[in-house]
Enzyme design. Structure first.
Site, PDB file in Angstrom:
ATOM      1  N   LYS A 127       2.027  -3.100  -8.187  1.00  0.00           N
ATOM      2  CA  LYS A 127       0.853  -3.105  -7.312  1.00  0.00           C
ATOM      3  C   LYS A 127      -0.406  -3.151  -8.178  1.00  0.00           C
ATOM      4  O   LYS A 127      -0.492  -2.475  -9.205  1.00  0.00           O
ATOM      5  CB  LYS A 127       0.890  -1.839  -6.451  1.00  0.00           C
ATOM      6  CG  LYS A 127      -0.192  -1.727  -5.396  1.00  0.00           C
ATOM      7  CD  LYS A 127       0.029  -0.457  -4.572  1.00  0.00           C
ATOM      8  CE  LYS A 127      -1.030  -0.222  -3.526  1.00  0.00           C
ATOM      9  NZ  LYS A 127      -0.765   1.015  -2.737  1.00  0.00           N
ATOM     10  N   SER A 131      -0.808   0.573   1.990  1.00  0.00           N
ATOM     11  CA  SER A 131      -1.542  -0.385   1.192  1.00  0.00           C
ATOM     12  C   SER A 131      -0.676  -1.159   0.199  1.00  0.00           C
ATOM     13  O   SER A 131      -1.139  -2.099  -0.429  1.00  0.00           O
ATOM     14  CB  SER A 131      -2.656   0.342   0.429  1.00  0.00           C
ATOM     15  OG  SER A 131      -2.103   1.292  -0.482  1.00  0.00           O
ATOM     16  N   SER A 170       1.503   4.734   2.351  1.00  0.00           N
ATOM     17  CA  SER A 170       1.264   3.425   1.746  1.00  0.00           C
ATOM     18  C   SER A 170       2.448   2.841   0.995  1.00  0.00           C
ATOM     19  O   SER A 170       2.398   1.686   0.585  1.00  0.00           O
ATOM     20  CB  SER A 170       0.048   3.485   0.811  1.00  0.00           C
ATOM     21  OG  SER A 170      -1.141   3.553   1.558  1.00  0.00           O
TER      22      SER A 170
END
Length: 537
Positions: free
Chosen positions: A129, A209, A233
């Site tokens: 990420k 996210s 997330s």
């Protein structure tokens, strides 16, 4: 449940017996060209052994093939780079691929030939990420404010991955600033990467996210990926994209070099298509990659035994607010677990309204403190006030949604020395832990289960997300582990089953999750449908 040390728990989930037999476009044109050239060096499909299906192959199976010499990390990495080039233009999940990925793979191949393999992740392609620092690639948190020079050093978790021989394949898109910027954000959108799409139905949202990490795994663009979570997330994107996501107990994975929201809740964690791959990656991230490969039985083998769930006690928190179709899926899930010998009791963890009332104000104070400390280490805005000014001055930050209300509220929030804030965080910690501990003790549970997500909503920048999903909050605020595994589908859209347990019970939770995953057998490959028929929307 009896508490054991995390080293022992990790040893039980690293599958040693199996190993013993065993924005759309990438950010830089030259990186995309390099990936394309790698893919063009061999005819499509010719570099992988017959029968290797990237959708379903596991790390232990890949390591067995590498040990035999019938597969190389270079071939595996090329295969994933080709998939990224072919599929990611539909998804916008991968921001950039690493220009050194093939060199990393070649180094792994040399170790395999010498018999000096560094562990079960050696040669395995991993996506990160893009809020996890890498010294050799930009780390942006999705914001143009950080799109300049890379950080000076790798995050500690990246150092661990490299030391274990993993191939750092690239960086994934995310909800900008991990969804902590606007009051009504759109998950999966960032100014750097644009909008990530759900691989099952492309106009549906991937949740956030860790949107790009989950969507990339669903599309088999890497073997594993790293996500981060403050509250939901990892586990919501995992559920909504039909993959596995593990939010570890707070502190087991280093936060150093990860763009923060709150040190009191933030953690990075592994995501994969199977629990076995998730567990292997967790062992490396948490520093227990050196467990004796002959000391424990294989997780997948244990999960597949007929009695793996017999006698396990699971508390089902149904959450009918997520809709009748999700509730019906939970009823079917309960029946399948009971048929496998598990004892399922319905529960409602207490204190949820108070947790919802207190969490956000506490995060505002913690974000201001922690983001200021992080920005001081980077080129660009040096603090939250500077970041707010940057967003006001750059139209590219407002192409999906304009708001930065959370930034502005955090700037005005009480300092972390404020007595009211300190009392708030203390109450949050107490009530969140009690909500899990008391529920598990009252019913003698091995885990609490709940739906991880509703069916994916239609992505809409004007409306923002439709994501009131309370199931992740107790474990997130408590710092306890949670794990999302595929539970089934509502039409074409995946729904995950979220499992949570007590502090540092990560190994036991992964073992239970592997057995649940095997019993539910709910995974299926995405169809990349442009939309759903109007009757199904």
């Amino acid at each position: 449940m009896k508490r054991r040390s995390i080293a022992v728990l990790t040893a039980a989930v690293v599958v040693p017996a199996l190993l013993a037999t065993a924005p759309g476009p990438r950010a830089a044109a030259h990186e995309a060209s390099a990936a394309g050239a790698a893919g063009a060096s061999a005819p499509a499909g010719s570099s992988l052994p017959r029968g290797v299906d990237l959708d379903t192959v596991t790390i232990p199976e890949l390591q067995t093939l590498m040990k035999r010499g019938t597969l190389t990390s270079t071939a595996l990495t090329r295969a994933y780079l080709r998939r990224i080039d072919a599929i990611d233009p539909k998804l916008h999940a991968v921001l950039r691929t690493s220009p050194t990925a093939l060199r990393q793979a070649a180094a792994s191949d040399a170790r395999h030939r010498r018999g000096t393999v560094l562990g079960p992740l050696d040669g395995i392609p991993v996506l990160l990420k893009d809020n996890v620092d890498t010294h050799d690639m930009p780390t942006t948190a999705g914001s143009l404010a950080l799109a300049g020079d890379p950080p000076h050093r790798d995050a500690e978790l990246v150092r661990r991955l490299r030391a274990a021989g993993a191939v750092i394949l690239g960086k994934t898109n995310l909800s900008e600033w991990a969804n902590f910027r606007a009051a009504k954000p759109t998950s999966g959108w960032s100014a750097v990467g644009g909008q990530t799409n759900n691989p099952y139905v492309l106009d549906r949202n991937p949740c956030g996210s860790s949107s790009g990490s989950a969507a990339a795994l669903a599309a088999s663009l890497a073997q594993v990926a790293i996500g981060t979570e403050t509250d939901g997330s990892i586990v919501c994107p995992a559920g909504m994209n039909g993959v596995v996501g593990h939010k570890p107990s707070l502190g087991l994975v280093s936060r150093s070099g990860v763009v923060p929201i709150s040190a009191e809740q933030d953690t990075a964690g592994p995501m994969a298509r199977t629990v076995i791959d998730t567990a292997i990656t967790f062992a490396v991230l948490s520093g227990h990659e050196g467990v004796d490969t002959g000391s424990a039985s294989g997780l997948a083998e244990a999960a597949a035994r007929p009695g793996a769930l017999r006698g396990k006690r699971i508390g089902l928190w149904r959450l009918p607010s997520l809709g009748a179709e999700v509730d019906a899926l939970m009823t079917r899930t309960e029946a399948r677990l009971r048929a496998a010998g598990a004892q399922v009791v319905e529960v409602t963890p207490p204190y949820q309204d108070r947790l919802a009332e207190l969490e956000f104000p506490a995060l505002l104070t913690e974000f201001h403190r922690d983001i200021d400390a992080y920005l001081a280490t980077r080129e660009g805005p040096r603090d939250l006030a500077g970041l707010i000014g940057f967003n006001r001055a750059h139209p590219g930050e407002r192409t999906c949604f304009a708001g930065q209300e959370l930034f502005e509220q955090a700037l005005a929030a009480p300092p972390p020395t404020d007595p009211d804030y300190l009392a708030m965080r203390a109450e949050l910690t107490d009530l969140s832990r009690r909500s899990i501990d008391e529920t598990m003790a009252a019913h003698d549970l091995d885990a609490i289960a709940s739906p991880a997500n509703p069916p994916a909503w239609t992505t809409d920048c004007a409306r923002g997300d439709n994501d009131v999903i309370p199931s992740s909050t107790p474990a997130a605020v408590a710092g306890y582990p949670s794990l999302s595994v595929p539970a089934g589908f509502v039409g074409e859209l995946p729904v995950g089953l979220l499992l949570m347990a007590g502090d540092r019970q990560d190994g036991a939770l992964l073992a239970l999750g592997a057995a649940v995953e095997h019993r539910l057998d709910a995974w299926r490959a995405p169809g990349y449908l442009p939309t759903l028929p109007s009757a199904d929307r």
